[in-house]
Motif scaffolding. Structure first.
Motif, PDB file in Angstrom:
ATOM      1  N   LEU A 128       0.795  -1.228   0.000  1.00 52.66           N
ATOM      2  CA  LEU A 128       0.000   0.000   0.000  1.00 52.66           C
ATOM      3  C   LEU A 128       0.826   1.276   0.000  1.00 52.66           C
ATOM      4  N   TYR A 129       1.983   1.244   0.650  1.00 52.25           N
ATOM      5  CA  TYR A 129       2.737   2.479   0.847  1.00 52.25           C
ATOM      6  C   TYR A 129       4.156   2.420   0.274  1.00 52.25           C
ATOM      7  N   GLY A 130       4.523   1.277  -0.297  1.00 53.64           N
ATOM      8  CA  GLY A 130       5.857   1.138  -0.865  1.00 53.64           C
ATOM      9  C   GLY A 130       6.972   1.135   0.157  1.00 53.64           C
ATOM     10  N   ILE A 131       6.640   0.850   1.404  1.00 53.91           N
ATOM     11  CA  ILE A 131       7.640   0.853   2.476  1.00 53.91           C
ATOM     12  C   ILE A 131       8.407  -0.460   2.462  1.00 53.91           C
ATOM     13  N   GLU A 132       9.724  -0.378   2.383  1.00 53.87           N
ATOM     14  CA  GLU A 132      10.566  -1.563   2.343  1.00 53.87           C
ATOM     15  C   GLU A 132      10.982  -1.947   3.757  1.00 53.87           C
ATOM     16  N   SER A 133      10.849  -3.227   4.086  1.00 53.52           N
ATOM     17  CA  SER A 133      11.272  -3.732   5.386  1.00 53.52           C
ATOM     18  C   SER A 133      12.666  -4.335   5.265  1.00 53.52           C
ATOM     19  N   ILE A 134      13.511  -4.032   6.233  1.00 51.94           N
ATOM     20  CA  ILE A 134      14.849  -4.618   6.251  1.00 51.94           C
ATOM     21  C   ILE A 134      14.779  -6.104   6.574  1.00 51.94           C
ATOM     22  N   LYS A 135      13.877  -6.459   7.485  1.00 53.92           N
ATOM     23  CA  LYS A 135      13.790  -7.844   7.946  1.00 53.92           C
ATOM     24  C   LYS A 135      13.038  -8.732   6.970  1.00 53.92           C
ATOM     25  N   ASN A 136      11.902  -8.230   6.451  1.00 51.91           N
ATOM     26  CA  ASN A 136      11.046  -9.031   5.576  1.00 51.91           C
ATOM     27  C   ASN A 136      11.020  -8.425   4.176  1.00 51.91           C
ATOM     28  N   LYS A 137      11.727  -9.039   3.271  1.00 51.03           N
ATOM     29  CA  LYS A 137      11.767  -8.561   1.891  1.00 51.03           C
ATOM     30  C   LYS A 137      10.506  -9.025   1.160  1.00 51.03           C
ATOM     31  N   CYS A 138       9.671  -8.089   0.783  1.00 45.50           N
ATOM     32  CA  CYS A 138       8.389  -8.412   0.152  1.00 45.50           C
ATOM     33  C   CYS A 138       8.348  -7.840  -1.256  1.00 45.50           C
ATOM     34  N   LYS A 139       7.847  -8.614  -2.187  1.00 44.28           N
ATOM     35  CA  LYS A 139       7.696  -8.155  -3.562  1.00 44.28           C
ATOM     36  C   LYS A 139       6.344  -7.464  -3.744  1.00 44.28           C
ATOM     37  N   TYR A 140       6.286  -6.576  -4.711  1.00 46.81           N
ATOM     38  CA  TYR A 140       5.025  -5.928  -5.061  1.00 46.81           C
ATOM     39  C   TYR A 140       4.078  -6.973  -5.637  1.00 46.81           C
ATOM     40  N   ASN A 141       2.855  -7.020  -5.125  1.00 47.44           N
ATOM     41  CA  ASN A 141       1.884  -8.032  -5.514  1.00 47.44           C
ATOM     42  C   ASN A 141       0.794  -7.373  -6.365  1.00 47.44           C
ATOM     43  N   ARG A 142       0.695  -7.803  -7.615  1.00 44.63           N
ATOM     44  CA  ARG A 142      -0.266  -7.209  -8.552  1.00 44.63           C
ATOM     45  C   ARG A 142      -1.624  -7.927  -8.567  1.00 44.63           C
ATOM     46  N   SER A 143      -1.865  -8.788  -7.619  1.00 47.07           N
ATOM     47  CA  SER A 143      -3.101  -9.568  -7.601  1.00 47.07           C
ATOM     48  C   SER A 143      -4.325  -8.674  -7.407  1.00 47.07           C
ATOM     49  N   ALA A 144      -5.482  -9.230  -7.769  1.00 46.73           N
ATOM     50  CA  ALA A 144      -6.743  -8.504  -7.561  1.00 46.73           C
ATOM     51  C   ALA A 144      -6.988  -8.239  -6.080  1.00 46.73           C
ATOM     52  N   PHE A 145      -6.543  -9.162  -5.237  1.00 46.06           N
ATOM     53  CA  PHE A 145      -6.704  -9.000  -3.784  1.00 46.06           C
ATOM     54  C   PHE A 145      -6.081  -7.681  -3.322  1.00 46.06           C
ATOM     55  N   TRP A 146      -4.835  -7.459  -3.697  1.00 49.17           N
ATOM     56  CA  TRP A 146      -4.155  -6.240  -3.240  1.00 49.17           C
ATOM     57  C   TRP A 146      -4.569  -5.023  -4.047  1.00 49.17           C
ATOM     58  N   LYS A 147      -5.067  -5.223  -5.255  1.00 48.32           N
ATOM     59  CA  LYS A 147      -5.620  -4.089  -6.002  1.00 48.32           C
ATOM     60  C   LYS A 147      -6.802  -3.501  -5.249  1.00 48.32           C
ATOM     61  N   LEU A 148      -7.650  -4.377  -4.676  1.00 47.64           N
ATOM     62  CA  LEU A 148      -8.792  -3.883  -3.900  1.00 47.64           C
ATOM     63  C   LEU A 148      -8.320  -3.073  -2.699  1.00 47.64           C
ATOM     64  N   PHE A 149      -7.318  -3.566  -1.990  1.00 45.90           N
ATOM     65  CA  PHE A 149      -6.774  -2.809  -0.857  1.00 45.90           C
ATOM     66  C   PHE A 149      -6.326  -1.415  -1.312  1.00 45.90           C
ATOM     67  N   ARG A 150      -5.632  -1.365  -2.462  1.00 47.11           N
ATOM     68  CA  ARG A 150      -5.124  -0.085  -2.947  1.00 47.11           C
ATOM     69  C   ARG A 150      -6.258   0.860  -3.333  1.00 47.11           C
ATOM     70  N   LEU A 151      -7.337   0.330  -3.886  1.00 47.96           N
ATOM     71  CA  LEU A 151      -8.478   1.169  -4.237  1.00 47.96           C
ATOM     72  C   LEU A 151      -9.052   1.855  -3.004  1.00 47.96           C
ATOM     73  N   PHE A 152      -9.089   1.128  -1.888  1.00 53.99           N
ATOM     74  CA  PHE A 152      -9.595   1.727  -0.649  1.00 53.99           C
ATOM     75  C   PHE A 152      -8.591   2.721  -0.065  1.00 53.99           C
ATOM     76  N   GLU A 153      -7.313   2.387  -0.104  1.00 56.06           N
ATOM     77  CA  GLU A 153      -6.297   3.290   0.435  1.00 56.06           C
ATOM     78  C   GLU A 153      -6.285   4.601  -0.335  1.00 56.06           C
TER      79      GLU A 153
END
Length: 237
Positions: free
Chosen positions: A82-107
């Motif tokens: 949602l915010y593009g914040i990178e974690s030092i401990k947990n490396k997470c990739k950008y997820n283009r799924s419909a699930f996270w698209k819905l989250f972004r629409l609300f944010e």
């Protein structure tokens, strides 16, 4: 809030999870999903708890992944999406799924989401997670303890969302009914369908929070109505 979630999740472990594994030692289930909340959610006056179905392909229950680390991973994952914040401990990739698209629409419309799931544990078959049986849903979603509340009810109490969005679709009616201690038949006529993909279940759950129920975003995206449904829910809220 995260301390209150830790307390609720620890009690759930003691009352529900650990007793099950003590009497069903050969059952192959996943690690539970322990939700947490981000600083963006904590600071917001427009909090929304988005409740999905389950977390795919979590490791085995016997894996060494502590509860606090799972909660921290979930927060880091949401902040990356949602915010593009990178974690030092947990490396997470950008997820283009419909699930996270819905989250972004609300944010993007001023909501601060937190991420939860109605089923915290899954069965694991051949290294892949699959949905729980009705019997397992009845056990892990049940109400317990002195307050006779389920884990998700205690998590809602801890997180104090302004609104709740269930993106569980009709197939998780049983888990929802067990989680909120209501007769499953009461939910049947409110299940989302192709004609009415959005259902207001505020009065049914009666927990003092606006509650909306719709399909999983993958289904909505497949039907090419994800953005329209999200816009309609945002207008309702």
């Amino acid at each position: 809030m995260n301390e209150a979630l830790l307390k609720a999740q620890t009690e759930w472990n003691s009352f529900v999870v650990e007793p099950y594994f003590e009497t069903n030692k050969n059952t192959v289930l996943s690690r539970p999903y322990y939700m947490g909340v981000s600083n963006e959610y904590i600071r917001s006056s427009n909090r929304i708890m988005i409740i999905g179905q389950e977390t795919k392909d979590f490791g085995l229950y016997t894996d060494d992944w502590p509860m606090n680390d799972i909660r921290e991973w979930g927060i880091d994952y949401l902040q990356k999406q949602l915010y593009g914040i990178e974690s030092i401990k947990n490396k997470c990739k950008y997820n283009r799924s419909a699930f996270w698209k819905l989250f972004r629409l609300f944010e993007q419309k001023g909501f601060a989401p937190c991420w939860n799931n109605i089923d915290k544990i899954q069965q694991t078959i051949d290294g892949k997670t699959v949905p729980l049986t009705f019997e397992l849903e009845s056990h892990f979603c049940r109400q317990y303890g002195n307050l006779k509340k389920s884990l998700i009810q205690n998590e809602i109490d801890a997180c104090k969302p302004k609104s709740i969005l269930f993106i569980t679709g009709p197939n998780y009616t049983h888990s929802m009914a067990i989680s909120f201690g209501i007769d499953e038949t009461l939910l049947w006529k409110y299940r989302p369908n192709n004609i009415n993909p959005i259902s207001d279940i505020t009065d049914i759950l009666n927990n003092g929070t606006k509650c909306i129920w719709t399909y999983h975003p993958t289904f909505l995206n497949r039907k090419h109505i994800l953005e329209d449904v999200a816009k309609s829910i945002i207008e309702i809220l």
